[in-house]
Design a protein around this motif. Sequence first.
Motif, PDB file in Angstrom:
ATOM      1  N   ALA A  19      63.290  33.910  50.314  1.00 15.17           N
ATOM      2  CA  ALA A  19      61.890  34.280  50.514  1.00 15.17           C
ATOM      3  C   ALA A  19      61.709  35.789  50.664  1.00 15.17           C
ATOM      4  O   ALA A  19      60.638  36.318  50.361  1.00 15.17           O
ATOM      5  N   THR A  20      62.737  36.490  51.124  1.00 18.63           N
ATOM      6  CA  THR A  20      62.621  37.946  51.287  1.00 18.63           C
ATOM      7  C   THR A  20      62.743  38.680  49.959  1.00 18.63           C
ATOM      8  O   THR A  20      62.385  39.859  49.869  1.00 18.63           O
ATOM      9  N   LEU A  21      63.237  38.028  48.932  1.00 18.01           N
ATOM     10  CA  LEU A  21      63.503  38.715  47.673  1.00 18.01           C
ATOM     11  C   LEU A  21      62.252  38.897  46.820  1.00 18.01           C
ATOM     12  O   LEU A  21      62.307  39.533  45.769  1.00 18.01           O
ATOM     13  N   GLY A  22      61.133  38.350  47.266  1.00 20.45           N
ATOM     14  CA  GLY A  22      59.877  38.589  46.577  1.00 20.45           C
ATOM     15  C   GLY A  22      59.192  39.848  47.065  1.00 20.45           C
ATOM     16  O   GLY A  22      58.094  40.170  46.610  1.00 20.45           O
ATOM     17  N   SER A  23      59.826  40.552  47.982  1.00 17.83           N
ATOM     18  CA  SER A  23      59.255  41.780  48.538  1.00 17.83           C
ATOM     19  C   SER A  23      59.940  43.001  47.918  1.00 17.83           C
ATOM     20  O   SER A  23      60.343  42.959  46.766  1.00 17.83           O
ATOM     21  N   ASP A  24      60.100  44.039  48.682  1.00 20.42           N
ATOM     22  CA  ASP A  24      60.644  45.308  48.192  1.00 20.42           C
ATOM     23  C   ASP A  24      62.158  45.255  48.155  1.00 20.42           C
ATOM     24  O   ASP A  24      62.815  45.381  49.192  1.00 20.42           O
ATOM     25  N   LEU A  25      62.746  45.091  46.966  1.00 14.93           N
ATOM     26  CA  LEU A  25      64.203  45.035  46.849  1.00 14.93           C
ATOM     27  C   LEU A  25      64.852  46.384  47.152  1.00 14.93           C
ATOM     28  O   LEU A  25      66.062  46.456  47.364  1.00 14.93           O
ATOM     29  N   GLY A  26      64.068  47.434  47.202  1.00 16.80           N
ATOM     30  CA  GLY A  26      64.598  48.754  47.534  1.00 16.80           C
ATOM     31  C   GLY A  26      64.577  49.056  49.016  1.00 16.80           C
ATOM     32  O   GLY A  26      64.987  50.156  49.431  1.00 16.80           O
ATOM     33  N   ALA A  27      64.148  48.103  49.835  1.00 18.61           N
ATOM     34  CA  ALA A  27      64.098  48.329  51.280  1.00 18.61           C
ATOM     35  C   ALA A  27      65.502  48.527  51.834  1.00 18.61           C
ATOM     36  O   ALA A  27      66.407  47.741  51.537  1.00 18.61           O
ATOM     37  N   PRO A  28      65.736  49.586  52.619  1.00 13.00           N
ATOM     38  CA  PRO A  28      67.065  49.801  53.190  1.00 13.00           C
ATOM     39  C   PRO A  28      67.400  48.757  54.247  1.00 13.00           C
ATOM     40  O   PRO A  28      66.531  48.335  55.003  1.00 13.00           O
ATOM     41  N   VAL A  29      68.668  48.350  54.284  1.00 15.80           N
ATOM     42  CA  VAL A  29      69.145  47.353  55.247  1.00 15.80           C
ATOM     43  C   VAL A  29      69.892  48.111  56.336  1.00 15.80           C
ATOM     44  O   VAL A  29      70.993  48.632  56.104  1.00 15.80           O
ATOM     45  N   GLU A  30      69.326  48.165  57.511  1.00 16.80           N
ATOM     46  CA  GLU A  30      69.779  49.092  58.554  1.00 16.80           C
ATOM     47  C   GLU A  30      71.246  48.978  58.897  1.00 16.80           C
ATOM     48  O   GLU A  30      71.927  49.983  59.082  1.00 16.80           O
ATOM     49  N   HIS A  31      71.773  47.774  58.990  1.00 19.17           N
ATOM     50  CA  HIS A  31      73.121  47.585  59.520  1.00 19.17           C
ATOM     51  C   HIS A  31      74.166  47.341  58.441  1.00 19.17           C
ATOM     52  O   HIS A  31      75.268  46.877  58.748  1.00 19.17           O
ATOM     53  N   CYS A  32      73.842  47.654  57.209  1.00 20.35           N
ATOM     54  CA  CYS A  32      74.771  47.411  56.094  1.00 20.35           C
ATOM     55  C   CYS A  32      74.998  48.674  55.287  1.00 20.35           C
ATOM     56  O   CYS A  32      74.886  48.684  54.046  1.00 20.35           O
ATOM     57  N   GLY A  33      75.309  49.762  55.977  1.00 24.86           N
ATOM     58  CA  GLY A  33      75.608  51.017  55.306  1.00 24.86           C
ATOM     59  C   GLY A  33      74.420  51.534  54.511  1.00 24.86           C
ATOM     60  O   GLY A  33      73.305  51.618  55.026  1.00 24.86           O
ATOM     61  N   ARG A  34      74.645  51.834  53.242  1.00 21.73           N
ATOM     62  CA  ARG A  34      73.582  52.352  52.385  1.00 21.73           C
ATOM     63  C   ARG A  34      72.944  51.278  51.515  1.00 21.73           C
ATOM     64  O   ARG A  34      72.191  51.580  50.599  1.00 21.73           O
ATOM     65  N   TRP A  35      73.236  50.045  51.802  1.00 21.55           N
ATOM     66  CA  TRP A  35      72.680  48.965  50.994  1.00 21.55           C
ATOM     67  C   TRP A  35      71.168  48.874  51.123  1.00 21.55           C
ATOM     68  O   TRP A  35      70.587  49.112  52.181  1.00 21.55           O
ATOM     69  N   THR A  36      70.552  48.501  49.993  1.00 21.55           N
ATOM     70  CA  THR A  36      69.171  48.057  50.002  1.00 21.55           C
ATOM     71  C   THR A  36      69.167  46.531  49.967  1.00 21.55           C
ATOM     72  O   THR A  36      70.225  45.892  49.873  1.00 21.55           O
ATOM     73  N   LEU A  37      67.970  45.958  50.006  1.00 21.10           N
ATOM     74  CA  LEU A  37      67.870  44.504  49.927  1.00 21.10           C
ATOM     75  C   LEU A  37      68.471  43.979  48.625  1.00 21.10           C
ATOM     76  O   LEU A  37      69.042  42.892  48.591  1.00 21.10           O
ATOM     77  N   ARG A  38      68.380  44.768  47.558  1.00 20.05           N
ATOM     78  CA  ARG A  38      68.978  44.358  46.285  1.00 20.05           C
ATOM     79  C   ARG A  38      70.493  44.196  46.422  1.00 20.05           C
ATOM     80  O   ARG A  38      71.082  43.208  45.972  1.00 20.05           O
ATOM     81  N   GLU A  39      71.156  45.175  47.047  1.00 23.57           N
ATOM     82  CA  GLU A  39      72.607  45.090  47.222  1.00 23.57           C
ATOM     83  C   GLU A  39      72.993  43.955  48.170  1.00 23.57           C
ATOM     84  O   GLU A  39      74.004  43.281  47.972  1.00 23.57           O
ATOM     85  N   LEU A  40      72.178  43.728  49.186  1.00 30.05           N
ATOM     86  CA  LEU A  40      72.464  42.635  50.105  1.00 30.05           C
ATOM     87  C   LEU A  40      72.370  41.291  49.381  1.00 30.05           C
ATOM     88  O   LEU A  40      73.205  40.402  49.595  1.00 30.05           O
ATOM     89  N   ALA A  41      71.375  41.147  48.513  1.00 32.15           N
ATOM     90  CA  ALA A  41      71.245  39.917  47.731  1.00 32.15           C
ATOM     91  C   ALA A  41      72.454  39.734  46.820  1.00 32.15           C
ATOM     92  O   ALA A  41      72.967  38.614  46.658  1.00 32.15           O
ATOM     93  N   GLY A  42      72.927  40.825  46.236  1.00 40.75           N
ATOM     94  CA  GLY A  42      74.122  40.740  45.408  1.00 40.75           C
ATOM     95  C   GLY A  42      75.342  40.344  46.209  1.00 40.75           C
ATOM     96  O   GLY A  42      76.166  39.535  45.756  1.00 40.75           O
ATOM     97  N   HIS A  43      75.463  40.898  47.401  1.00 41.21           N
ATOM     98  CA  HIS A  43      76.598  40.561  48.277  1.00 41.21           C
ATOM     99  C   HIS A  43      76.580  39.089  48.664  1.00 41.21           C
ATOM    100  O   HIS A  43      77.607  38.391  48.564  1.00 41.21           O
ATOM    101  N   LEU A  44      75.423  38.609  49.107  1.00 45.33           N
ATOM    102  CA  LEU A  44      75.349  37.215  49.544  1.00 45.33           C
ATOM    103  C   LEU A  44      75.534  36.270  48.362  1.00 45.33           C
ATOM    104  O   LEU A  44      76.262  35.272  48.461  1.00 45.33           O
ATOM    105  N   GLY A  45      74.904  36.587  47.231  1.00 41.70           N
ATOM    106  CA  GLY A  45      75.033  35.731  46.061  1.00 41.70           C
ATOM    107  C   GLY A  45      76.447  35.687  45.522  1.00 41.70           C
ATOM    108  O   GLY A  45      76.946  34.614  45.155  1.00 41.70           O
ATOM    109  N   SER A  46      77.121  36.835  45.477  1.00 46.86           N
ATOM    110  CA  SER A  46      78.513  36.861  45.024  1.00 46.86           C
ATOM    111  C   SER A  46      79.405  36.094  45.993  1.00 46.86           C
ATOM    112  O   SER A  46      80.325  35.375  45.576  1.00 46.86           O
ATOM    113  N   GLY A  47      79.127  36.228  47.286  1.00 48.36           N
ATOM    114  CA  GLY A  47      79.901  35.499  48.275  1.00 48.36           C
ATOM    115  C   GLY A  47      79.732  33.994  48.146  1.00 48.36           C
ATOM    116  O   GLY A  47      80.679  33.234  48.366  1.00 48.36           O
TER     117      GLY A  47
END
Length: 229
Positions: A19-47
């Motif tokens: 549900a969060t992926l319909g928003s701003d995929l460029g939003a920075p993810v505070e506790h995951c280094g320099r990741w944005t929401l796009r990179e976090l989605a890639g991390h979770l999906g690959s995992g």
Amino acid sequence: MDPASYLSHLRRELDAFRATLGSDLGAPVEHCGRWTLRELAGHLGSGNLWAAAAVTEGHGDHHPPAPRDPGALLKWYDDGCATLLAALDADPAAPAWSFAPPRTVGFWQRRRAQETLIHRWDAEHALGAAKPLDPALAADGVAEVFDTMAPRMITRGLATGPPHALRVTATDTGASWTYGPGEPVAALAGPAGELLLLLWGRRAEGEGGLSWSGDRAAGLLVLGSRLTP
């Protein structure tokens, strides 16, 4: 927690993350280094696909890249969730490759539920709307930190063992754990979700309504070593 509960929680957390992926995929993810929401989605999906391969193919060498196109990313995530859930809908005692014991499907039922719980919170937090963690699942996550994640950090040489024991209690579930050798020198108490966020580095120790007793400074030494990746 039984397998059906893990899978039920996992489905809900995967959907909440989606549900969060319909928003701003460029939003920075505070506790995951320099990741944005796009990179976090890639991390979770690959995992998700990595864990599915660990169950169905018996190895940990599957590391699929995530597509960059937003539409393709959403379909890839959805397809990967379906693949993961199908793979994990199995006997928890069945053998599987894993990075820590037990080497079973049950390991991944628990691990993916916990991984998705934390990253769902990360994604919602990035958008300024983090919802609470389920207390029962969060309490199981605290247990996983102490019985699996922290020992693995020590084994990999990324952390040192605790110098003494800390007692941790979830005030909303009644669950309690002792981490470290000997009698506890301090005790930390609070809601299971806040404890889990603290152990995963998402909260500072003075946040979240947590309370200390005993030798707080000594207790902080236990938490000062890296407990999670």
